[in-house]
Design an enzyme around this catalytic site. Structure first.
Site, PDB file in Angstrom:
ATOM      1  CD  GLN A  61       0.673  -8.848  -2.743  1.00 53.61           C
ATOM      2  OE1 GLN A  61       1.326  -9.473  -3.567  1.00 53.61           O
ATOM      3  NE2 GLN A  61      -0.572  -8.496  -2.973  1.00 53.61           N
ATOM      4  CE  LYS A 102       2.299  -2.324  -4.391  1.00 50.32           C
ATOM      5  NZ  LYS A 102       2.047  -1.995  -2.977  1.00 50.32           N
ATOM      6  CE  LYS A 143       0.525  10.312  -7.420  1.00 48.31           C
ATOM      7  NZ  LYS A 143       0.369  11.612  -6.826  1.00 48.31           N
ATOM      8  CG  ASP A 168      -1.867  -1.195   1.214  1.00 49.32           C
ATOM      9  OD1 ASP A 168      -2.214  -1.676   0.115  1.00 49.32           O
ATOM     10  OD2 ASP A 168      -2.215  -1.668   2.309  1.00 49.32           O
ATOM     11  CB  ALA A 226      -2.756  -6.363  -5.385  1.00 46.31           C
ATOM     12  N   GLY A 227      -4.560  -4.201  -3.828  1.00 40.59           N
ATOM     13  CA  GLY A 227      -5.575  -3.173  -4.071  1.00 40.59           C
ATOM     14  C   GLY A 227      -4.817  -1.918  -4.458  1.00 40.59           C
ATOM     15  CG  HIS A 228      -2.115  -1.890  -7.011  1.00 39.59           C
ATOM     16  ND1 HIS A 228      -1.231  -2.448  -7.900  1.00 39.59           N
ATOM     17  CD2 HIS A 228      -1.802  -2.430  -5.804  1.00 39.59           C
ATOM     18  CE1 HIS A 228      -0.432  -3.288  -7.255  1.00 39.59           C
ATOM     19  NE2 HIS A 228      -0.772  -3.298  -5.983  1.00 39.59           N
ATOM     20  CB  THR A 229      -6.031   3.629  -4.742  1.00 38.98           C
ATOM     21  OG1 THR A 229      -6.251   2.664  -3.729  1.00 38.98           O
ATOM     22  CG2 THR A 229      -7.195   4.605  -4.813  1.00 38.98           C
TER      23      THR A 229
END
Ligand code: GDP
Ligand code: IMO
Ligand code: MG
Length: 420
Positions: A221, A15, A17, A12, A38-41
């Site tokens: 991660q 990455k 962005k 978090d 994964a959670g990529h905002t």
């Protein structure tokens, strides 16, 4: 030529962005490990979106996106995500490619993840429960079903065989939840997956490289969650570090040029496990509030603390980081005083090395104090306008870790970034 963007902490770091920001400079963005944990905002046209399976270059019309062989793929999450991306007017099918060798996450992998965590009780990992551990176990155990298998008529038979095997394990765990609804959506998603571009990933990427195309490998991660070098056993089940790019995409080490490591200006962790600089006090609470530190995948509050240079230097070493991107610098804008961890006391002895088994020893951080900059930096766009207290903070970090910070991100928006 392949450049890499990966996380240097416990995930978090921002990455998504950063990959989205650099994507226009590349022809292919490729995910090489991890899965829907994964959670990529990203912010697209000012609208927030979170990607779990699709690489973060998907919103750029001229960029190809590859889900590599090192990834574990949940077809259900992928289908859902494709619908969201299409709602932005993007033709997902045009620019999304999936390696035949990518391993598939089955509904029973998710059930096994849940059963295994429940059985662990107090010592649970804090998994995202997306089936990551069980799916990678089937890969290394040589049982997995891969995307290329969808094109073979033995797919259903192999699915049933593996499902039966999983059922025995679930029975051992006394897991009785009904997952038939999960299976229904899984088979719908499998049909959708068949309609996507399934490619021979290693030829796809190497053919493009030999034609002079530029590849950006997107990590998921963070380095401290790496299966080998992270805070084992409180880690994920893949190699999150730069070495994972070679095995996760099928590219040779000589092809890798820049390794951009992303770190927050402070530090967070979600899930269980050691976190030496964690702040269990009002400052930690303030970091969580100002930084909006809640998991992009699970919504869980993230644990917050000061930046840990012992862990950061270690991460730079094992990744061969050539440039650092510091994110969320703006979150520190209102903090009067800052601290950076420069060494640990481990069982009463001072060290600047990450210990073998952090969860088994008592680790106390030793800090150096810094004066905060106490001004709003979120609209700064050029290095000369950054406060001198911020540049001193960054300079100290660079010297300690032996790698240069080249970009400072000062807000979640695409344009909120300063090149140093
Ligand atoms: P990833 O998993 O590494 O892609 O990071 P996440 O998306 O899980 O978490 C990063 C969070 O910080 C997201 O909500 C981003 O929108 C946000 N973010 C990224 N960079 C910055 C920044 O420089 N400043 C602030 N305030 N937020 C940021
Ligand atoms: P991104 O790519 C932060 C953590 C989980 C748990 C441990 C194992 O968004 O940075 P797993 O589901 O892999 O079995 O969970 O790893 N974890 C993450 N933490 N960001 C992530 O991804 C993570 N993916 C897994 O919270 O502690
Ligand atoms: Mg995330």
């Amino acid at each position: 030529m392949v450049d890499v963007i990966l996380g240097l902490q416990w995930g978090d770091e921002g990455k998504g962005k950063i990959v989205d920001y650099f994507a226009p400079n590349y022809d292919i963005i490729a995910r090489f490990q991890g899965g829907p944990n994964a959670g990529h905002t990203l912010y697209v046209d000012g609208k927030k979106t979170v990607l779990h399976q699709i690489p973060s270059g998907i919103f750029h019309q001229n960029t190809m996106n590859l889900i590599g062989n090192g990834v574990v793929l949940d077809p259900v999450t992928l289908k859902r995500e494709c619908d969201i991306v299409e709602s932005f007017g993007i033709d997902v099918k045009k620019n999304l490619f999936i390696s035949q060798r990518t391993n598939i996450i089955l509904p029973t992998h998710r059930a096994l993840d849940k059963a295994s965590e429940l059985a662990k009780g107090e010592s649970k990992i804090g998994s995202t429960l997306k089936g990551i551990g069980p799916a990678y176990m089937d890969k290394t155990g040589r049982n997995a079903i891969r995307v290329g298998d969808l094109l073979d008529k033995s797919f259903t038979t192999n699915y049933i065989k593996l499902r039966l095997k999983h059922q025995k394990l679930l029975d051992n765990f006394h897991f009785i939840e009904d997952i038939s609804a999960w299976e229904e959506e899984f088979f719908e998603a499998i049909e959708f997956l068949r309609t996507l571009k399934i490619v021979n990933g290693e030829y796809f990427i190497n053919d493009h490289i030999s034609k002079g195309k530029k590849v950006l490998a997107e990590g998921a991660q963070g380095s401290m969650l790496d299966i080998d070098f992270g805070t084992f056993p409180f880690v994920t089940s893949s190699n999150t570090i730069s070495a994972g790019v070679c095995t996760g995409l099928g590219v040779a080490p000589q092809q890798i040029k820049d390794v951009l490591g992303v770190t927050k200006a402070y530090c967070t962790r979600v899930g269980g496990g050691p976190f030496p600089t964690e702040l269990d006090d009002a400052t930690g609470e303030e970091l969580r509030k100002v930084g909006n530190e809640f998991g992009a995948t699970t919504g869980r509050p993230r644990r917050c603390g000061w930046i840990d240079l012992v862990a950061l230097k270690y991460a730079c070493m094992i990744n061969g980081v050539t440039q650092v991107v510091m994110t969320k610098a703006d979150v520190l804008d209102k903090f009067e005083d800052l601290k950076v961890c420069t060494s640990y006391t481990v069982n009463g002895k001072e060290t600047a090395e990450v210990p073998f088994q952090m969860s088994r020893v008592k680790v106390d951080p030793i800090y150096k104090d810094f004066k905060g900059w106490n001004q709003d930096t979120s609209s700064v766009r050029d290095a000369a306008s950054l406060p001198s207290d911020m540049t001193s903070y960054i300079k100290f970090i660079n010297e300690y870790i032996g790698a240069p910070t080249r970009y400072v991100s000062n807000g979640p928006g695409r344009e909120q970034i300063v090149k140093l």
